[in-house]
Structures are given as structure tokens and as C-alpha cells.
Design an enzyme around this catalytic site. Structure first.
Site, PDB file in Angstrom:
ATOM      1  CG  ASP A 279      -1.669   1.275   1.459  1.00 46.66           C
ATOM      2  OD1 ASP A 279      -2.591   1.380   0.750  1.00 46.66           O
ATOM      3  OD2 ASP A 279      -1.414   2.055   2.442  1.00 46.66           O
TER       4      ASP A 279
ATOM      5  N   GLY B 191      -4.236   2.401  -1.150  1.00 46.60           N
ATOM      6  CA  GLY B 191      -3.580   1.807  -2.308  1.00 46.60           C
ATOM      7  C   GLY B 191      -4.303   0.381  -2.550  1.00 46.60           C
ATOM      8  CG  ASP B 192      -3.098  -3.145  -0.173  1.00 51.14           C
ATOM      9  OD1 ASP B 192      -2.821  -3.727  -0.934  1.00 51.14           O
ATOM     10  OD2 ASP B 192      -2.528  -2.706   0.971  1.00 51.14           O
ATOM     11  CG  MET B 193      -8.684   0.017   1.411  1.00 51.31           C
ATOM     12  SD  MET B 193      -9.359  -1.386   1.950  1.00 51.31           S
ATOM     13  CE  MET B 193     -11.150  -0.761   2.350  1.00 51.31           C
TER      14      MET B 193
ATOM     15  CB  SER C 257     -10.309  -3.964  -3.046  1.00 56.43           C
ATOM     16  OG  SER C 257      -9.252  -4.690  -2.191  1.00 56.43           O
TER      17      SER C 257
END
Length: 408
Positions: free
Chosen positions: A148, A176-178, A181
Site C-alpha cells: 500500500d 492503495g490496496d483498497m 479492491s
């Protein structure tokens, strides 16, 4: 046999949709959890012994990591050795019965395992295969490990997430991860709609860095229009004034005057109606040009009274406002209670635990009651027997050879 033999489907628009989830950490697991909230059945494939890396992140609730709990409700866990022929065979059989395969390894890893899209689609042309990576296969960063904070740094967002003159800071949310997703969900659901019409699947590819850059909105456009990168402004807005946190006698209050009407209301709330007609502050551009003169006037006035005083008065004058809550206070607020955003689930080993529910409602109804996060390999035997049709003797042999593992 199908997954219906194993368990009843969750209700929701995706009820009956089967997802085989090879992902770990955050970007993939969050996406599959949202799909489960929408009714999909999720089988989570985990390595033998340690499973998803987040199982080992403290603090813990009984044997379960807080991190793993937050991202893995409503899923079944099968533990496979994907370096063994039998482990790969089982994974392929599960993929053949799945509508969606989700993975977030570095580019090329699933191909080397024999589980890439081109391989699986030969016998399953309707398969929707989603790959979430840090940078995508064509990036100069393609083979770098992506987390992230790396995506945040490369996206430019860290450069503005700070007060002027302070060191760059990452967002408190792992955006960043979200972002990866969220965009993967858009892609998967669009591909599912298309497949219902054509019968053909898709390879949905999402890069975390691409997703963060796509979410920058007007920040990118500021650069395109002006030729200058946006500067850090803390809680303030780069082009709207007043907007942000303002000090009171005992804390801070958020004020957001996105329209001229709200600006006029705010000036009256401050008992400074003269600011409305002051040529330095009359229009958007005037206030932006003269923000260094306007904001000290506002701060001086608001520091005369408490946070509670201003929250009441701002609401009375219909000015967008909010207190700045801690995570605990945010979870305990009346809004969360009324929207039933928190539920208690009972884990067979860890006992009762509170989890945050999905936010999507259909016809006023919340998602089904969640099932607790699984122990590593908790559903291995059930999946092998009731989904793939292996008998008890075959399953015992698989466990003995180390191709699969159940929960301890």
C-alpha cells in the site's frame, strides 16, 4: 457436486455465484469479502502451515489476527500445497466449478503454477479471472513487491497528504490496496453481466497504482490545467475556502463551504456578515486568492468558544460541519448503531467478536448475518468431500501426503 451440497447460499444479488479466492493480505481479500456480502460463495485457498500472511499480524482475538478478522468473514478455508501435483489438481477442479477466480500475486506467478487465465479458460470459457497486482505486467515496476505505502508514494498522494512544510505522510486508510479492491469489483461485476449475455468470461486486470491515480480526480486536473502539481494543504481544500479543520477553545471543528450559500451561512454564523460583501472574500476565487487573510479571521473567532458550541451553532445555520472523531468514537456513534453497521459473530474457538458489516443495502435490508473468519483449512475436508466428491479414504491419503491440510 456443486457448492449447494456443501452449504446453503447466502442471500443477495450474487447468491449462487462461486468465487475461488487465491488472494492474500488486503487487496484481494477485501474484494472477495464484499462479493460475499452481496451473496457470493467464497472458497479461500491458503498455503499449508501459515496460511494467509495476515493470520500472523498482532493483536489477536483468541487465535485470530485482528487483520484477518477484518477481511475474511463469510469465507471457507481450504489449505492446499500448490507446489504439489495433487494440490494443483484440486485447485483446477475447484476453478472449473467457479464463476470467478481471484488472485493478487505478482505477474506470472499463477502462470508458473499452471493456474493462469489462459490455462483455466481452455476448459472453462465462461470463467471470470481477476488479477490484482501492484503495477501490472507492462510496468517498469512490474516485478517489484507492491504494498500500500509503495503505491501511495508512486501515485503522488503522499506528497499532498500533510500540512504545508511537514514531511510526506501516508493516508491512514490503506487506500492503495483498497483502490485495487474497489476497481476489481467494478471489473468483475461488469464481466459477470457480460457473461450472462454472451457466455464468455474475461481476464480482469487491476493495478493498485493505476487505481490510485484514477481516484485523484480534480487533483490530476489541477496539474493538467495549471502545469503545477497541487501543494499540500492539510485538511484544507486546494481550491475552496473556507474548508477544513478550524480550532476552537478546546479542540477542532470541520467546516466545509462548498457553495456560496454555505459561505454566506457561515459568515452569519460567525456574526461576521460583513465578510460576505468584503471584495476580498466575495467569490470563490477571491477567497482562494486571499485565504491567508481570511482564515486567521475565522480561527480567531472560533477560538472564542468550545467545540460543542460551534457544532450546535453551525448546524443551526445549516453549515456543513463535523467533529473529528477517534476510530472508537466513530464506531460508537449513533449513526453506526442506527445503520446496524456492527454485528457480533460467534467463532467456535475465539468466541464472540464484533465485526463491521458491509454498507450496501437492498430494499432496506442489511446483508445476511456474517459467518466468522475461518480457521486455517477449517473447511478442507468438507470442500473436498461435498464440493469435489472425494471420499474419506482419499481425503485421508491427501492429508497424509501433505497435499492438503485441515484445521488443527
Amino acid at each position: 457436486m456443486t457448492m449447494q451440497n456443501q452449504t446453503e447460499h447466502r442471500s443477495g444479488p450474487l447468491s449462487g455465484v462461486k468465487v475461488l479466492d487465491f488472494s492474500r493480505i488486503l487487496s484481494g481479500p477485501y474484494a472477495s469479502m464484499v462479493l460475499s456480502d452481496l451473496g457470493a460463495d467464497i472458497i479461500k485457498v491458503e498455503p499449508i502451515e501459515k496460511g494467509d500472511e495476515t493470520r500472523n499480524f498482532p493483536p489477536f482475538h483468541g487465535p485470530l489476527s485482528h487483520y484477518f478478522i477484518a477481511l475474511n468473514r463469510n469465507k471457507k478455508s481450504i489449505s492446499l500445497d500448490l507446489k504439489s501435483e495433487q494440490g494443483i489438481e484440486i485447485a483446477k477442479k475447484l476453478a472449473a466449478q467457479s464463476d470467478i477466480v481471484l488472485e493478487n500475486f505478482r505477474p506470472g506467478v499463477m502462470d508458473r503454477l499452471g493456474l493462469g487465465y489462459e490455462t483455466l479458460k481452455k476448459d472453462h470459457p465462461g470463467l471470470i479471472y481477476c488479477s490484482i497486482t501492484g503495477f501490472g505486467k507492462n510496468s517498469p515496476h512490474g516485478n517489484k513487491p507492491a504494498f500500500d505505502i509503495v503505491a501511495q508514494a508512486l501515485s503522488g498522494v503522499m506528497s499532498i497528504n500533510r500540512e504545508p512544510g511537514q514531511a510526506p505522510n501516508k493516508l491512514g486508510l490503506p487506500l492503495g490496496d483498497m483502490a485495487g479492491s474497489i476497481f476489481s469489483l467494478f471489473g468483475v461485476l461488469a464481466a459477470l453481466h457480460e457473461r450472462n449475455q454472451t457466455g464468455h468470461g474475461r481476464h480482469v486486470e487491476i493495478a493498485m497504482l493505476d487505481s490510485l491515480i484514477a481516484m485523484q480526480g480534480y487533483l490530476s486536473q489541477i496539474y493538467f490545467v495549471s502545469g503545477k502539481s497541487p501543494e499540500p494543504v492539510g485538511t484544507r481544500h486546494p481550491s475552496i475556502v473556507p474548508y477544513g479543520s478550524f480550532p476552537t477553545s478546546d479542540g477542532y471543528v470541520i467546516v466545509a463551504c462548498l457553495t456560496e450559500r454555505f459561505w454566506h451561512n457561515f459568515a452569519r454564523c460567525l456574526d461576521r456578515e460583513d465578510l460576505i460583501t468584503d471584495p476580498r472574500f466575495a467569490l470563490y476565487q477571491d477567497r482562494l486568492t486571499n485565504r491567508d487573510e481570511l482564515e486567521p479571521v475565522i480561527c480567531t473567532r472560533m477560538q472564542e468558544h468550545s467545540t460543542d458550541y460551534w457544532l450546535d451553532r453551525l448546524s443551526e445555520f445549516d453549515v456543513p460541519n463535523a467533529p473529528i472523531l477517534s476510530i472508537g468514537d466513530a464506531l460508537d456513534q449513533e449513526h453506526v448503531i442506527r445503520h446496524e453497521l456492527i454485528e457480533t459473530v460467534t467463532h467456535p474457538v475465539a468466541g464472540d467478536m464484533r465485526v463491521v458489516r458491509g454498507p450496501i443495502r437492498f430494499d432496506g435490508q442489511s446483508p445476511d448475518k456474517s459467518t466468522p473468519p475461518a480457521l486455517l483449512g477449517e473447511h478442507t475436508s468438507d470442500i473436498l468431500k461435498n464440493t469435489l466428491g472425494y471420499n474419506d479414504s482419499e481425503i485421508e491419503k491427501m492429508i497424509a501426503t501433505g497435499a492438503v491440510a485441515g484445521s488443527n
